[in-house]
Design an enzyme around this catalytic site. Sequence first.
Site, PDB file in Angstrom:
ATOM      1  N   ARG A 142      50.848 -25.143  26.906  1.00 23.64           N
ATOM      2  CA  ARG A 142      52.018 -25.990  27.181  1.00 23.64           C
ATOM      3  C   ARG A 142      53.231 -25.190  26.715  1.00 23.64           C
ATOM      4  O   ARG A 142      53.263 -24.720  25.578  1.00 23.64           O
ATOM      5  CB  ARG A 142      51.900 -27.311  26.442  1.00 23.64           C
ATOM      6  N   ASP A 177      50.763 -32.846  36.758  1.00 28.31           N
ATOM      7  CA  ASP A 177      52.090 -33.046  37.354  1.00 28.31           C
ATOM      8  C   ASP A 177      53.188 -32.259  36.630  1.00 28.31           C
ATOM      9  O   ASP A 177      54.162 -31.839  37.248  1.00 28.31           O
ATOM     10  CB  ASP A 177      52.434 -34.540  37.465  1.00 28.31           C
ATOM     11  N   THR A 237      43.054 -31.260  36.248  1.00 27.33           N
ATOM     12  CA  THR A 237      43.160 -32.059  35.021  1.00 27.33           C
ATOM     13  C   THR A 237      42.029 -33.076  35.020  1.00 27.33           C
ATOM     14  O   THR A 237      41.665 -33.587  36.083  1.00 27.33           O
ATOM     15  CB  THR A 237      44.521 -32.791  34.915  1.00 27.33           C
ATOM     16  N   ASP A 249      42.289 -35.960  33.856  1.00 26.34           N
ATOM     17  CA  ASP A 249      42.865 -37.313  33.837  1.00 26.34           C
ATOM     18  C   ASP A 249      42.924 -37.999  35.207  1.00 26.34           C
ATOM     19  O   ASP A 249      43.164 -39.196  35.283  1.00 26.34           O
ATOM     20  CB  ASP A 249      44.280 -37.275  33.254  1.00 26.34           C
TER      21      ASP A 249
HETATM   22  P1  ATP Z   1      47.920 -32.404  31.996  1.00 25.59           P
HETATM   23  O1  ATP Z   1      47.843 -33.501  33.020  1.00 25.59           O
HETATM   24  O2  ATP Z   1      46.597 -31.845  31.684  1.00 25.59           O
HETATM   25  O3  ATP Z   1      48.727 -32.767  30.796  1.00 25.59           O
HETATM   26  P2  ATP Z   1      50.223 -31.049  33.009  1.00 25.59           P
HETATM   27  O4  ATP Z   1      50.399 -29.935  33.977  1.00 25.59           O
HETATM   28  O5  ATP Z   1      50.838 -32.368  33.390  1.00 25.59           O
HETATM   29  O6  ATP Z   1      48.681 -31.168  32.725  1.00 25.59           O
HETATM   30  P3  ATP Z   1      52.235 -30.591  30.996  1.00 25.59           P
HETATM   31  O7  ATP Z   1      52.105 -30.184  29.566  1.00 25.59           O
HETATM   32  O8  ATP Z   1      52.980 -31.824  31.325  1.00 25.59           O
HETATM   33  O9  ATP Z   1      50.756 -30.607  31.567  1.00 25.59           O
HETATM   34  O10 ATP Z   1      52.955 -29.388  31.811  1.00 25.59           O
HETATM   35  C1  ATP Z   1      52.428 -28.053  31.746  1.00 25.59           C
HETATM   36  C2  ATP Z   1      53.568 -27.081  31.666  1.00 25.59           C
HETATM   37  O11 ATP Z   1      54.365 -27.159  32.846  1.00 25.59           O
HETATM   38  C3  ATP Z   1      54.550 -27.330  30.522  1.00 25.59           C
HETATM   39  O12 ATP Z   1      54.097 -26.845  29.295  1.00 25.59           O
HETATM   40  C4  ATP Z   1      55.752 -26.530  31.031  1.00 25.59           C
HETATM   41  O13 ATP Z   1      55.555 -25.155  30.824  1.00 25.59           O
HETATM   42  C5  ATP Z   1      55.717 -26.809  32.538  1.00 25.59           C
HETATM   43  N1  ATP Z   1      56.616 -27.919  32.880  1.00 25.59           N
HETATM   44  C6  ATP Z   1      56.405 -29.241  32.711  1.00 25.59           C
HETATM   45  N2  ATP Z   1      57.465 -29.974  33.124  1.00 25.59           N
HETATM   46  C7  ATP Z   1      58.394 -29.065  33.572  1.00 25.59           C
HETATM   47  C8  ATP Z   1      59.709 -29.173  34.130  1.00 25.59           C
HETATM   48  N3  ATP Z   1      60.304 -30.359  34.318  1.00 25.59           N
HETATM   49  N4  ATP Z   1      60.343 -28.020  34.454  1.00 25.59           N
HETATM   50  C9  ATP Z   1      59.754 -26.821  34.277  1.00 25.59           C
HETATM   51  N5  ATP Z   1      58.529 -26.660  33.763  1.00 25.59           N
HETATM   52  C10 ATP Z   1      57.838 -27.749  33.410  1.00 25.59           C
END
Ligand code: ATP
Length: 320
Positions: free
Chosen positions: A73, A104, A126, A128
């Site tokens: 992250r 997302d 994921t 989830d």
């Molecule tokens: P999970 O569902 O497993 O949590 P995820 O992809 O939703 O997966 P996040 O931690 O929300 O997990 O996002 C992963 C990474 O994406 C973040 O650590 C960041 O680097 C990038 N990211 C998230 N939101 C943004 C955004 N609005 N703009 C740019 N990068 C983003």
Amino acid sequence: MSRVIGVLTSGGDAPGMNAAIRAVTRSALSRGYEVYGIRDGYKGLIDGDFVKLDRTSVSDILARGGTFLGSARVPEFKDEEVQNIAIKQMQTVGMDSLVVIGGDGTYRGAYSLIKKGICVVGMPGTIDNDCPGTEYTIGFHTALNTIVEAVDKLRDTSASHHRCSVVEVMGNHCGDLALYSAICCGAEVAIIPEDDFREEEALAKILHLDRVKKGRHAIIIATEKLIDVYALADKITKMSTFTGRATVLGHIQRGGVPVPEDRVLATRLGDKAVELLAENVSGHCVGIVNDKIVSEDIIEAIDKNKMYKSDLLKVFERIA
Ligand code: ATP
């Protein structure tokens, strides 16, 4: 057109991510493209931590959980300056496009690069099952399997001791892991974010079962972040003839050998992601809907709600 594709896994890891990297790599190589693996999600993109992938780099990973590229992250990726650094790193190896595998949040990161002219396709990875643009995410079925195995074991011991097990599962803002596992395990109650049924209602249902049915055991499965499972188990002990016991399954749900559904899904989606890049389609995410592999605009998908199967909840309520 020749392509140099980077592939990364981001956010929470999920079983089947390795199968997805393998599919992207081999599908791209079969089209004559170059492929780089990017370590630790957007962190590796910022640091230029790339590894050239060939056919054998992705041998023997199909059956392994986690992601051999690592995931992370990286909150600073929201910063435009940081995104520009990442783009410069891509240019140093001639990388012209990306496949990002994650949830997302990962898609939002992708969108910030798409706005800067980078060719990106998103893949839903994921446990989830909370990704837009798809009925199922890579990792969901393996996590479901892990939960079902665990709850089946809890049932054996609960039934021997007249217990009520209150089990917390993952899912973030999506109740699918809780609802599907409740159906699979014959749970009495599912507490999910898509429904208003919460602690008081769950308690009332268990007290009713206790009075009317005098069952040997009962199971409540709740999505994380909704209730305090320990407090609910305590109340059940105090107010019924059951002994309430809370179990938080935690990160065990993220691990394990990916089940065939996840391997097949990851492979189909990985091939589709590369096909889109070959057709110069950027800014899409891939998914599965009615067993068809589909794609749609990433930002339109994010703006829509996750597909929720309300009929499944009704079935559960009638059967439970
Ligand atoms: P999970 O569902 O497993 O949590 P995820 O992809 O939703 O997966 P996040 O931690 O929300 O997990 O996002 C992963 C990474 O994406 C973040 O650590 C960041 O680097 C990038 N990211 C998230 N939101 C943004 C955004 N609005 N703009 C740019 N990068 C983003």
